[in-house]
Design an enzyme around this catalytic site. Structure first.
Site: not given
Ligand SMILES: Cc1cc2nc3c(=O)[nH]c(=O)nc-3n(C[C@H](O)[C@H](O)[C@H](O)COP(=O)(O)OP(=O)(O)OC[C@H]3O[C@@H](n4cnc5c(N)ncnc54)[C@H](O)[C@@H]3O)c2cc1C
Length: 573
Positions: A122, A285, A350, A385
């Site tokens: 990567f 990136r 992103h 990142r």
């Molecule tokens: C298409 C795509 C592919 C990616 N691929 C990769 C990868 O291969 N490897 C990598 O390391 N990263 C990748 N990323 C980045 C990574 O997926 C995200 O940074 C990561 O999943 C964020 O996880 P999180 O647990 O912080 O939040 P999220 O998974 O965004 O979860 C947020 C949670 O908070 C909840 N929430 C938000 N606001 C509120 C509120 N006000 N009240 C109640 N609940 C709320 C939502 O409902 C959700 O359940 C990718 C991103 C995208 C868009």
């Protein structure tokens, strides 16, 4: 006082059911805490489920020379040394154990011929380091974590949006929320709260982010008095779909480049030779996004304003096996067979490296009892990142946040909920129904996205940033007067009227910090300050915090690295 609304009482309240929130919940449960998980969408549908390419951990299954030190160095160098070094160290050291644990809980990773977890290349990673499940790694991760959480017994409140953190004096006391389906209010009382609400991409017009990514957690924490760190660093992934218009911004995973994808401009030139001849398509990136942007600006873009990304030189069966989602995404959405012809791709908003400022060991914010992890928190990634470092971040710091929150809860008393705060939260949320005239929240959101896209994008200049701040003030005034019609039953316009405030807060924070940082570093590129200024800006981080009703910005010195860590950083490999 007992709230007039349905009230739930727990030791640890986790807001967000993505990778960070679920991992935090598992650790808190493990510590014997009573745990609630609240999320806007259905359990299993958090944005993490979209993660494709993999999760970075120095397991050394493919490249034997890998280890925590090279991973630490890559992360720091990718982040242009603005990272919290201690977080980068913890992350690199603990990620392999978090992956093994995930495997023990049932995650099925792709395998090497000898049966180890397979790892792929990567951008910015010296070694093949990304553990993956084809290009559906996030799905496997969420499935595994949620199955375990359900088995261990957390209370889940889904389709429930938190609109305010409640406080008892200086300490966090819980949260005010509404059920998305019924519009009814609900209060949560908890000894500690973990924010794991993900990113902020929905403030930009072209984004890979899901509808949930409206910066709620950062805005809630900011309003409650927490500090936000380095909000100027917003990552534009180089490869989003650019065509057809309806799918513009949807991510084309970096795994395409990891598997050997080649970038070309309209005259067939492999242009990364000019920008990063050593790493080519596997450059970081920020560099690849700026390279594509420059090719387009200088007239060498693809027909729909992007570049060509070609994987068709690999056998069709291999492409379908390693990149099944990409194959179907292009076939179904753009009628393009990527095993035969190149894809058209361009930058898309992103990820945000900035977020809630937390302690490296415990993930606690500047407010007592309030913790944050995942994309909502900041520090690990510095100015940029590396791909794959988010999923590992969720596991490493999600666990640490859950652990510290549960430990704190063991000795803390149950706080009191304040009736005045609850009534105020209710008034704020209902205000759009009270107005007899006013704008539609969708129009304001559209204008916000256009403002951030055109004025606070990949390349920035003082004049644009100042214009953006003026425009954001206007948008804030307009958002304060929006009107929604209908009832509170699943009213998406009403939901947006609340999300809009969060998006405006994080947009203002990102723009203020971008204007202040008079240099270019990582994902933050200033055309008027093109150089990286180590002497001045390499030594400090930007903090955004609330004073009264005002958003203030100040700088703090970057934490000093001890000698032994500096040595690790200085080693070549
Ligand atoms: C298409 C795509 C592919 C990616 N691929 C990769 C990868 O291969 N490897 C990598 O390391 N990263 C990748 N990323 C980045 C990574 O997926 C995200 O940074 C990561 O999943 C964020 O996880 P999180 O647990 O912080 O939040 P999220 O998974 O965004 O979860 C947020 C949670 O908070 C909840 N929430 C938000 N606001 C509120 C509120 N006000 N009240 C109640 N609940 C709320 C939502 O409902 C959700 O359940 C990718 C991103 C995208 C868009």
């Amino acid at each position: 006082m007992t709230s007039k609304y349905e009230t739930h009482e727990h030791d640890v309240l986790i807001i967000g059911a993505g990778g960070a929130g679920l991992r935090a919940a598992l650790e808190a449960l493990n510590q014997g805490a009573r745990v609630a998980v609240v999320c806007k969408s259905l359990l299993g549908k958090a944005h993490t489920v979209m993660a494709e390419g993999g999760l970075a951990a120095a397991m050394a299954n493919v490249d034997k020379a890998d280890g925590w030190k090279p991973h630490f160095r890559d992360t720091m160098r990718g982040g242009k040394l603005l990272n919290n070094w201690r977080m980068a160290q913890i992350h690199a050291q603990e990620a392999p154990d978090r992956v093994r644990e995930l495997e023990q809980w049932g995650a099925l990773f792709d395998r090497t011929p000898t049966g180890d977890i397979l790892q792929r290349a990567f951008g910015g990673h010296t070694y093949k380091r990304l553990c993956h499940v084809g290009d559906r790694t996030g799905l496997e991760m969420i499935r595994t974590l949620q199955d375990r959480g359900v088995e261990m017994g957390f209370d889940v409140f889904m389709e429930c949006t938190v609109t305010k953190l409640l406080k008892d004096g200086e300490r966090v006391a819980g949260a005010f929320a509404y059920w998305r389906e019924s519009g009814r209010f609900v209060t949560f009382k908890a000894k500690t709260v973990v924010i794991a609400t993900g990113g902020i991409g929905k403030s930009w017009a072209v984004t890979s982010n899901s509808w949930e990514c409206t910066g709620d957690g950062m805005a809630l924490a900011y309003e409650a008095g927490a500090e936000l760190l380095d909000m100027e660093f917003v990552q534009f992934h180089p490869t989003g779909m650019v065509w057809p218009p309806g799918v513009k911004g949807i991510l084309v995973t970096e795994a395409v480049r990891g598997e050997g994808g080649i970038l070309r401009n309209k005259v067939g030139e492999r242009f990364m030779e000019k920008y990063d001849p050593k790493r080519m398509e596997l450059s970081t990136r920020d560099v690849v996004a700026r390279s594509i942007y420059t090719e387009v600006k200088e007239g060498r873009g693809s027909p729909h304003g992007g570049a060509f990304l070609d994987i068709s030189h690999k056998p069709a069966e291999y492409v379908k096996k390693k990149l099944p989602s990409m194959y179907h995404q292009f076939k179904d959405l753009a009628d393009v067979d990527i095993t035969k012809v190149p894809m058209e791709v361009g930058p898309t908003c992103h990820y945000v490296m900035g977020g809630i400022r937390v302690d490296a060991e415990t993930a606690e914010s500047s407010i007592k009892g309030l913790f944050a992890a995942g994309e909502a928190a900041a520090g690990l990634h510095g100015a940029n990142r590396l791909g794959g470092n988010s999923l590992s971040d969720l596991l490493v710091f999600g666990r640490r946040a859950g652990l510290a929150a549960a430990q704190y809860a063991k000795t803390a008393s149950m706080p009191n909920l304040d009736a005045g705060q609850i009534e105020q939260s209710e008034r704020e949320v209902l205000a759009p129904f009270e107005r007899t005239e006013g704008e539609n929240p969708y129009t304001v959101h559209h204008d916000l996205q256009e403002t951030m896209q055109s004025l606070v994008g990949i390349f920035r200049v003082e004049e644009d940033l100042k214009k953006a701040l003026v425009e954001l003030d206007r948008l804030k005034a307009r958002a304060g007067k929006v009107r929604v019609e209908g009832s509170r039953l699943f009213n998406s316009g009403w939901h947006l009227s609340r999300d809009l405030n969060c998006m405006l807060t994080v947009s203002q924070a990102a723009t203020r910090a971008a204007l202040a940082r008079q240099e270019s570093r990582g994902a933050h590129s200033r055309l008027d300050f093109p150089k990286t200024d180590e002497e001045v800006w390499g030594k400090k981080n930007n903090i955004i915090a609330r004073k009264g009703d005002q958003m203030t910005l100040f700088e703090v010195p970057r934490s000093e690295m001890p000698d032994e860590i500096q040595q690790v950083l200085a080693e070549d490999k």
